[in-house]
Design an enzyme around this catalytic site. Structure first.
Site, PDB file in Angstrom:
ATOM      1  N   GLY A 145      63.756 203.488  55.332  1.00 42.26           N
ATOM      2  CA  GLY A 145      63.393 204.344  56.541  1.00 42.26           C
ATOM      3  C   GLY A 145      64.898 202.773  56.831  1.00 42.26           C
ATOM      4  N   ILE A 147      64.665 199.381  57.780  1.00 44.56           N
ATOM      5  CA  ILE A 147      63.618 198.397  57.147  1.00 44.56           C
ATOM      6  C   ILE A 147      64.450 198.704  55.283  1.00 44.56           C
ATOM      7  CG2 ILE A 147      62.267 197.057  55.935  1.00 44.56           C
ATOM      8  CD1 ILE A 147      60.480 196.910  58.792  1.00 44.56           C
ATOM      9  N   SER A 166      61.589 208.263  49.557  1.00 46.52           N
ATOM     10  CA  SER A 166      61.160 208.751  50.897  1.00 46.52           C
ATOM     11  C   SER A 166      60.998 210.331  50.962  1.00 46.52           C
ATOM     12  CB  SER A 166      62.102 208.585  51.653  1.00 46.52           C
ATOM     13  OG  SER A 166      61.719 207.864  53.034  1.00 46.52           O
ATOM     14  N   SER A 227      55.527 195.899  54.645  1.00 42.57           N
ATOM     15  CA  SER A 227      55.484 196.634  55.500  1.00 42.57           C
ATOM     16  C   SER A 227      53.734 196.090  56.464  1.00 42.57           C
ATOM     17  CB  SER A 227      55.162 198.449  54.903  1.00 42.57           C
ATOM     18  OG  SER A 227      54.060 198.330  53.889  1.00 42.57           O
ATOM     19  N   ARG A 228      52.326 196.687  56.180  1.00 46.15           N
ATOM     20  CA  ARG A 228      51.180 197.241  56.266  1.00 46.15           C
ATOM     21  C   ARG A 228      50.230 196.967  55.442  1.00 46.15           C
ATOM     22  NH1 ARG A 228      53.652 195.886  60.737  1.00 46.15           N
ATOM     23  NH2 ARG A 228      52.725 196.851  62.714  1.00 46.15           N
ATOM     24  N   GLU A 257      44.168 191.350  58.982  1.00 41.87           N
ATOM     25  CA  GLU A 257      44.195 190.065  59.140  1.00 41.87           C
ATOM     26  C   GLU A 257      44.395 189.724  61.132  1.00 41.87           C
ATOM     27  OE1 GLU A 257      48.929 191.347  60.064  1.00 41.87           O
ATOM     28  OE2 GLU A 257      48.800 192.444  57.832  1.00 41.87           O
ATOM     29  N   HIS A 276      52.194 187.580  57.664  1.00 47.69           N
ATOM     30  CA  HIS A 276      52.687 188.599  58.567  1.00 47.69           C
ATOM     31  C   HIS A 276      54.017 187.972  59.383  1.00 47.69           C
ATOM     32  CE1 HIS A 276      51.893 193.256  60.423  1.00 47.69           C
ATOM     33  NE2 HIS A 276      53.199 192.621  60.521  1.00 47.69           N
ATOM     34  N   ILE A 277      55.090 187.995  58.650  1.00 48.08           N
ATOM     35  CA  ILE A 277      56.195 186.789  59.357  1.00 48.08           C
ATOM     36  C   ILE A 277      57.193 186.889  59.348  1.00 48.08           C
ATOM     37  CG2 ILE A 277      55.179 184.600  59.856  1.00 48.08           C
ATOM     38  CD1 ILE A 277      56.711 183.471  57.145  1.00 48.08           C
TER      39      ILE A 277
END
Ligand code: NAP
Length: 312
Positions: A145, A147, A166, A227-228, A257, A276-277
């Site tokens: 996508g 990113i 994807s 991502s996550r 987190e 997560h920066i």
């Protein structure tokens, strides 16, 4: 009477002041007060606060959730759609997250953190700091996508062979100027030296990288996750790293987190973490908050909002 806007999460004072000039801004301190405020609220401006089915069902008048984040996994989108609630996000951070991904790729391949740790222990360097060549390696981007594409553009200068997987990509198709070859996930994961995750967290992507995936990956490969955290089964990741199923992981995100100081992940020597920066620059945070707030203004002025997540 001023219209009410419920604000959850941290926003800069200056931005909130702009909102307060036009609206009655309420900032619930905890879940209980959010439950009360959401009852009559028409608009919620939020960052990472969980807005789940129970909360959505409590709301009687909610029409818009405007997020100053790109990820929208904190919101029950399906439930919002059922209730005709528009959710929109702020995805203008591809460059910054792309930069963090490139940092993690180089860090993982060249063992920069390891070398830094050796140095601080009074050693110049040793064999553990010897890295791997990046040039000509296969880099698989999972999630092509905004990113993912930015990572491809930035990674090209590293001399890697670019692959992407994807749902919307057609296999063997060559995409864009960055010469990215589309592959199926199960094919890409076997040929990759570097795997970078750039997918949203959904029911389908939850733990998509699990024990079985690590068995398929090369022992010399590295994993980068921007991502996550929940996209990777963290127990399986720690096992794979400890048992040498993969060589290294360098990640910006992790399950549960913020990490507690006794989290096992913090003691794995071939795992590097940033907290997560990905979007942590002053300009990006400002831009995302501005976008989320402008969506609130636009909504009340009857204009169309930007970056809609769900179709209602
Ligand atoms: P995006 O433009 O929506 O792109 C996501 C891509 O992932 C899409 O191409 C989508 O394909 C693909 N995808 C969805 N499910 C997949 C699956 N099962 N397997 C492979 N690919 C899949 O989102 P983005 O702006 O690039 O952001 C991606 C994610 O990055 C966000 O959702 C957020 O969680 C994370 N993020 C992290 C940070 C950070 O600070 N570290 C900052 C911003 C964002 P289709 O188009 O075919 O659906």
């Amino acid at each position: 009477m001023k219209k009410k806007v419920v604000v959850t999460g941290e926003f800069t004072n200056k931005k909130i002041k702009n909102l307060e000039e036009r609206f009655l801004v309420v900032k619930p301190k905890d879940r209980d007060s959010l439950e009360k405020e959401i009852l009559e609220a028409e608009v919620v401006l939020s960052r990472h606060t969980t807005i789940d089915k129970a909360l959505i069902n409590k709301s009687k008048n909610l029409k818009l959730i405007s997020l100053a984040t790109t990820g929208y996994d904190s919101i029950d989108i399906e439930e919002c759609t059922k209730h005709n609630i528009q959710v929109c996000n702020s995805p203008q951070l591809d460059e910054e997250v792309g930069d963090i991904a490139i940092f993690h790729i180089i860090n993982a391949m060249r063992k920069c953190n390891k070398a830094n740790q050796q140095l601080r222990k009074g050693q110049w360097y040793d064999n553990e700091s010897v890295g791997m060549e990046i040039n000509h390696k296969n880099l698989l981007i999972v999630g092509y996508g905004r990113i993912g594409k930015t990572i491809a553009r930035k990674a090209r200068v590293l001399g890697v062979n670019l692959f992407a997987t994807s749902p919307h990509l057609i296999e063997d198709d060559v995409k864009d100027d960055y010469i990215v070859k589309a592959v199926k996930f199960k094919v890409g994961i076997k040929l990759a030296d570097i795997v970078v995750l750039a997918v949203p967290l959904t029911k389908k992507t939850f733990h998509m990288i699990d024990e079985n995936t690590f068995h398929q990956m090369k022992n010399s490969s590295v994993l980068v996750n921007i991502s996550r955290g929940e996209v990777v089964d963290s127990k399986a990741l720690i096992k794979a790293l400890n048992e040498g199923e993969i060589n290294y992981a360098s990640v910006d995100v992790f399950e549960n987190e913020p990490l507690k100081e006794n989290n096992e992940a913090l003691f794995v020597k071939n795992l590097y973490l940033t907290p997560h920066i990905g979007s942590f620059t002053f300009a990006t945070r400002d831009r995302m908050q501005q976008n989320a707030i402008e969506n609130v203004f636009d909504y009340f002025e009857g204009k169309d909002v930007r970056f809609k997540i769900n179709k209602i």
